[in-house]
Design an enzyme around this catalytic site. Sequence first.
Site: not given
Length: 297
Positions: A53, A77
């Site tokens: 990240h 999701q």
Amino acid sequence: MGNLSPKQAHSNRPMKPTLLTEPAEFQAWCLSQKREGKRIGLVPTMGALHDGHLSLIDACAPHCDLKTVSIFVNPSQFGPQEDYEKYPRALDSDLEKLTLRNVDVVFAPETSAMYPDGCTTLVQPPAIASVLEGAMRPGHFQGVVTVVLKLLNLSLADVAVFGQKDYQQLAVIRQMVADLNVATRIIGAPIVREADGLAMSSRNRYLSAEERPAALALSQSLQEVTELFQSGCRDGRELAASLMQVLIDGGVDTADYAVIADAQSLEIVDTITQPAVALVAAHVGQTRLIDNCLLQS
Ligand code: AMP
């Protein structure tokens, strides 16, 4: 320096990012910065941040004046049998990591703020979302493109960075942004791996020490297929069979797919004549892992 307190002005310590949790507040801040001519960069994440990240923030930095990161575990999701409830949440340590990256704003909304009662609009994902992850995880990409479009609309980002770790997701988002005329430029950033080759993932923390060797089968399968490709093999089926064999030999519990696909369309390739991508997905214990690598001359 005008807005800094004397303590801040004389300290080299990085400043904590401003934490915003209300969508309207985040949008208002981004809008005011844009009106002052600032370029906004956005890195969307689900938190439990790792070096993968953080590399996206580094990739974002040269393209923007202000770095923003969203942290939101997006329920839409996740499938009903998936790990939404137990997905790791680590806001405090995430904020510390983002402080060291000089992130300006962290947007970490509650689910009820992103999806208030009556919010029923969903974005239909592009056709490229129907294979691979889309076939294994019905509804997943609809949730992804819906939340990403909301984040792009809130941030008015000039640039947003996504990882090639989620290769199909990046392709789906690029297509959605093109199809819906979103002004944000989408940048893809390379996969960051652990020293042993395992692609970094927030889900790696689910793996026990006993499961870790089997998890390595994914990156090993890609390593071997790369060697086969470099030695001249262009037969998609032979390369895919090699991927699957290494996954099985390596001890994964089930392999969802192991394919060689066109790098643009994600269609399965019989003979590689243009850039292709090897993609694998497998379960190790309760953990589902994905990985990929490009195959190009
Ligand atoms: P996630 O928090 O899993 O939704 O991921 C947020 C972003 O980080 C997505 O764009 C991912 O593709 C990206 N990402 C996750 N793991 C890695 C990695 N190991 N290397 C590079 N990018 C990654």
